[in-house]
Design a protein around this motif. Structure first.
Motif, PDB file in Angstrom:
ATOM      1  N   ALA A 286       0.835  -1.207   0.000  1.00 50.54           N
ATOM      2  CA  ALA A 286       0.000   0.000   0.000  1.00 50.54           C
ATOM      3  C   ALA A 286       0.869   1.257   0.000  1.00 50.54           C
ATOM      4  O   ALA A 286       0.590   2.227  -0.716  1.00 50.54           O
ATOM      5  CB  ALA A 286      -0.938  -0.005   1.202  1.00 50.54           C
ATOM      6  N   LEU A 287       1.956   1.244   0.783  1.00 51.23           N
ATOM      7  CA  LEU A 287       2.861   2.400   0.817  1.00 51.23           C
ATOM      8  C   LEU A 287       3.608   2.574  -0.502  1.00 51.23           C
ATOM      9  O   LEU A 287       4.091   3.675  -0.793  1.00 51.23           O
ATOM     10  CB  LEU A 287       3.865   2.247   1.967  1.00 51.23           C
ATOM     11  N   GLN A 288       3.707   1.502  -1.274  1.00 47.92           N
ATOM     12  CA  GLN A 288       4.381   1.598  -2.576  1.00 47.92           C
ATOM     13  C   GLN A 288       3.597   2.447  -3.573  1.00 47.92           C
ATOM     14  O   GLN A 288       4.096   2.764  -4.653  1.00 47.92           O
ATOM     15  CB  GLN A 288       4.602   0.207  -3.170  1.00 47.92           C
ATOM     16  N   PHE A 289       2.382   2.867  -3.190  1.00 42.30           N
ATOM     17  CA  PHE A 289       1.586   3.719  -4.065  1.00 42.30           C
ATOM     18  C   PHE A 289       1.361   5.097  -3.436  1.00 42.30           C
ATOM     19  O   PHE A 289       0.438   5.814  -3.815  1.00 42.30           O
ATOM     20  CB  PHE A 289       0.246   3.045  -4.382  1.00 42.30           C
ATOM     21  N   LYS A 290       2.240   5.442  -2.499  1.00 45.39           N
ATOM     22  CA  LYS A 290       2.083   6.729  -1.828  1.00 45.39           C
ATOM     23  C   LYS A 290       2.232   7.895  -2.792  1.00 45.39           C
ATOM     24  O   LYS A 290       1.528   8.904  -2.674  1.00 45.39           O
ATOM     25  CB  LYS A 290       3.097   6.849  -0.678  1.00 45.39           C
ATOM     26  N   LEU A 291       3.131   7.798  -3.757  1.00 43.22           N
ATOM     27  CA  LEU A 291       3.324   8.905  -4.697  1.00 43.22           C
ATOM     28  C   LEU A 291       2.056   9.209  -5.480  1.00 43.22           C
ATOM     29  O   LEU A 291       1.721  10.378  -5.708  1.00 43.22           O
ATOM     30  CB  LEU A 291       4.468   8.589  -5.662  1.00 43.22           C
ATOM     31  N   SER A 292       1.339   8.176  -5.889  1.00 49.52           N
ATOM     32  CA  SER A 292       0.140   8.400  -6.701  1.00 49.52           C
ATOM     33  C   SER A 292      -1.109   8.606  -5.847  1.00 49.52           C
ATOM     34  O   SER A 292      -1.994   9.389  -6.219  1.00 49.52           O
ATOM     35  CB  SER A 292      -0.079   7.225  -7.665  1.00 49.52           C
ATOM     36  N   LEU A 293      -1.191   7.933  -4.684  1.00 42.32           N
ATOM     37  CA  LEU A 293      -2.393   8.044  -3.855  1.00 42.32           C
ATOM     38  C   LEU A 293      -2.322   9.201  -2.870  1.00 42.32           C
ATOM     39  O   LEU A 293      -3.359   9.672  -2.392  1.00 42.32           O
ATOM     40  CB  LEU A 293      -2.618   6.731  -3.086  1.00 42.32           C
ATOM     41  N   GLY A 294      -1.106   9.661  -2.561  1.00 39.24           N
ATOM     42  CA  GLY A 294      -0.970  10.807  -1.665  1.00 39.24           C
ATOM     43  C   GLY A 294      -0.344  10.436  -0.334  1.00 39.24           C
ATOM     44  O   GLY A 294      -0.461   9.302   0.135  1.00 39.24           O
TER      45      GLY A 294
ATOM     46  N   GLU B 153      -2.294   8.887 -14.657  1.00 37.91           N
ATOM     47  CA  GLU B 153      -3.469   8.015 -14.784  1.00 37.91           C
ATOM     48  C   GLU B 153      -3.093   6.542 -14.874  1.00 37.91           C
ATOM     49  O   GLU B 153      -3.968   5.689 -14.999  1.00 37.91           O
ATOM     50  CB  GLU B 153      -4.279   8.415 -16.023  1.00 37.91           C
ATOM     51  N   GLY B 154      -1.808   6.238 -14.809  1.00 35.85           N
ATOM     52  CA  GLY B 154      -1.377   4.867 -15.050  1.00 35.85           C
ATOM     53  C   GLY B 154      -1.364   3.954 -13.845  1.00 35.85           C
ATOM     54  O   GLY B 154      -1.011   2.777 -13.960  1.00 35.85           O
ATOM     55  N   ASP B 155      -1.738   4.458 -12.648  1.00 37.48           N
ATOM     56  CA  ASP B 155      -1.740   3.638 -11.425  1.00 37.48           C
ATOM     57  C   ASP B 155      -0.394   2.962 -11.193  1.00 37.48           C
ATOM     58  O   ASP B 155      -0.309   1.762 -10.904  1.00 37.48           O
ATOM     59  CB  ASP B 155      -2.842   2.568 -11.497  1.00 37.48           C
ATOM     60  N   PHE B 156       0.675   3.728 -11.304  1.00 39.45           N
ATOM     61  CA  PHE B 156       2.014   3.172 -11.128  1.00 39.45           C
ATOM     62  C   PHE B 156       2.440   3.213  -9.667  1.00 39.45           C
ATOM     63  O   PHE B 156       1.998   4.073  -8.888  1.00 39.45           O
ATOM     64  CB  PHE B 156       3.035   3.956 -11.960  1.00 39.45           C
ATOM     65  N   SER B 157       3.328   2.298  -9.315  1.00 41.52           N
ATOM     66  CA  SER B 157       3.906   2.288  -7.976  1.00 41.52           C
ATOM     67  C   SER B 157       4.984   3.366  -7.871  1.00 41.52           C
ATOM     68  O   SER B 157       5.398   3.956  -8.877  1.00 41.52           O
ATOM     69  CB  SER B 157       4.523   0.916  -7.673  1.00 41.52           C
ATOM     70  N   ASN B 158       5.436   3.600  -6.639  1.00 42.37           N
ATOM     71  CA  ASN B 158       6.502   4.586  -6.428  1.00 42.37           C
ATOM     72  C   ASN B 158       7.716   4.276  -7.293  1.00 42.37           C
ATOM     73  O   ASN B 158       8.276   5.162  -7.948  1.00 42.37           O
ATOM     74  CB  ASN B 158       6.930   4.602  -4.953  1.00 42.37           C
ATOM     75  N   ASP B 159       8.152   3.024  -7.266  1.00 37.58           N
ATOM     76  CA  ASP B 159       9.352   2.642  -8.023  1.00 37.58           C
ATOM     77  C   ASP B 159       9.166   2.858  -9.517  1.00 37.58           C
ATOM     78  O   ASP B 159      10.084   3.317 -10.218  1.00 37.58           O
ATOM     79  CB  ASP B 159       9.712   1.180  -7.749  1.00 37.58           C
ATOM     80  N   GLU B 160       7.980   2.547 -10.021  1.00 43.54           N
ATOM     81  CA  GLU B 160       7.719   2.723 -11.454  1.00 43.54           C
ATOM     82  C   GLU B 160       7.703   4.206 -11.826  1.00 43.54           C
ATOM     83  O   GLU B 160       8.245   4.608 -12.860  1.00 43.54           O
ATOM     84  CB  GLU B 160       6.387   2.072 -11.822  1.00 43.54           C
TER      85      GLU B 160
END
Length: 445
Positions: free
Chosen positions: A185-193, A245-252
């Motif tokens: 879940a934290l791996q999507f912090k950049l996109s989710l906030g 809009e690509g739902d990418f992870s932080n690393d991506e």
């Protein structure tokens, strides 16, 4: 001699040493126990290797954790903008004190919900938490507890934290999975906030590597930059909108920004030195700082701004180069056509297809004098040469240097040189005649 020496004046030094050594020993023991506990907790939650039942029980007992439970979940608390946190709390002891406070406050919030937690700072910016709940009918929702805790940290500690929450579990192996889900879940912090509670159930489902689909578009955009195409910055904005809009992870996300930056680096190597130096010394450090930010929107906004600066600099450089070529052609034309009485800024504007005011500005910037003064000097110097070396009439000379009206030429010449054309011719002949006489005398001698 002085009075008798007190017994306590003799004893304190060795006694103090014993006390200090004992305190140091106790601190070392506590540090060792804490380190072992942290290692055991990390092995329990993070290891991919299955543990035999006997080892599970031994580890759980060592950590004072129950071997069985009914309802649990793992979550991970991550301090946002950790570099800023380290600057604010510069010493290790200050950082540890704040982290200790965070853990204690979390314990209090958990106690109000009737649950029990075990927590360890297993990364410098992350605390892993195991939460075992009270019976469902008596406990408040965990979501409300975590939201209250997150808000309290931001309000009272001067920094924010993002919490990644895993999936429910009813045994320790499942809690391992819950912990992995929390970190996902934290791996999507950049996109989710950031400064939010992020649930694994809400995180985008990973669908394999997809970043390569953007490589060709990024390469094309970098090529357009080399060509200084108009509207290039808007193209970069659209690119990052698509990535958002690509739902990418932080690393991506960071990989895509790095790929684009690498393309820009290569482009700069092929461009003039002054531009590549500006990129390397001014813009690139800002790009690196931008990618340390905690949200995609912040990174993208900074990257677009830096791209705009780079493109503006390239456009100005290309314009300056074009201006140098244009003004060179204009000067050649003026030098060859000074005799044309129609020669003017309007004439040059028509000839070179540029605005007359802009032509005047360019001329002044690149020659140091305005156009009228340049043309006047050119014509007056040519007139002086003709007056000195020929017997042509003043009217003919006037026409030869671009004056249709001899009277106008005479007035301009006197104002520029300080004497009329006729006076100048007589003066120069009077100066030259003695020189010629001396030269003839020398030849005869």
């Amino acid at each position: 001699m002085g009075g008798p020496t007190s017994f306590f004046q003799i004893i304190p030094p060795p006694l103090d040493r014993l006390i200090d050594e004992n305190a140091l020993y106790e601190a070392q023991v506590q540090e060792t126990q804490h380190h072992r506990r942290k290692q055991a907790f990390a092995a329990l939650m993070e290891s991919d290797e299955p543990l035999p039942a006997s080892e599970w029980n031994r580890t759980l007992i060592g950590l004072d954790l129950p071997p069985t439970f009914g309802d649990g979940i793992a979550f991970v608390i991550e301090i946002d903008h950790y570099a800023a946190f380290e600057r604010k709390y510069a010493t290790r002891s200050d950082q540890n004190l704040i982290k200790f406070a965070v853990a204690n406050v979390l314990q209090e919030f958990a106690a109000t919900s009737g649950g029990k937690i075990w927590a360890e700072w297993n990364r410098k910016n992350r605390m892993t938490v195991v939460h075992l709940s009270a019976p469902a009918e008596t406990r408040p929702p965990l979501a409300a507890t975590l939201e209250s805790f997150r808000a309290w940290v931001g309000e009272h500690l001067g920094f924010t934290a993002t919490i990644g929450v895993g999936t429910p579990a009813n045994h320790w192996e499942a809690l391992r999975t819950s912990h992995r889900h929390a970190t996902t879940a934290l791996q999507f912090k950049l996109s989710l906030g950031y400064d939010r509670v992020l649930y694994y159930r809400d995180a985008p489902q990973q669908r394999g590597p997809r970043t390569h689909g953007y490589y060709r578009e990024m390469n094309r955009i970098v090529q357009d930059f080399r060509l200084a195409k108009p509207g290039w910055s808007e193209t970069v904005e659209r690119l990052f909108d698509d990535v958002r809009e690509g739902d990418f992870s932080n690393d991506e996300i960071l990989h895509l920004f790095e790929y684009f930056k690498s393309g820009m680096n290569q482009a700069m190597e092929e461009l003039p030195r002054e531009l590549s130096t500006f990129w390397e010394n001014a813009l690139l450090p800002e790009w690196h700082r931008a990618t340390e930010r905690e949200s995609f929107d912040e990174i993208a906004a900074a990257a677009v701004d830096l791209c705009q600066q780079a493109h503006q600099s390239l456009s100005e450089l290309a314009k300056a180069k074009s201006n140098v070529q244009t003004i060179h052609l204009i000067r050649e034309y003026v030098d060859a056509n000074y005799w044309n009485s129609d020669l003017s800024l309007t004439h040059l504007s028509d000839k070179f297809n540029i605005n007359s005011k802009y032509a005047s500005q360019l001329f002044k910037e690149h020659t140091g004098v305005n156009f009228a003064d340049y043309l006047l000097t050119l014509r007056m110097e040519r007139a002086k040469r003709l007056l000195e070396s020929t017997d042509q009439s003043i009217n003919d000379i006037s026409s030869l240097i671009g004056y249709d009206i001899p009277l106008s030429f005479g007035r301009t010449f006197k104002k520029s040189v300080g004497m009329t054309p006729s006076e100048y011719r007589r003066h120069m002949h009077s100066v030259e005649k003695p020189k010629l006489d001396r030269h003839d005398a020398e030849k005869e001698g």
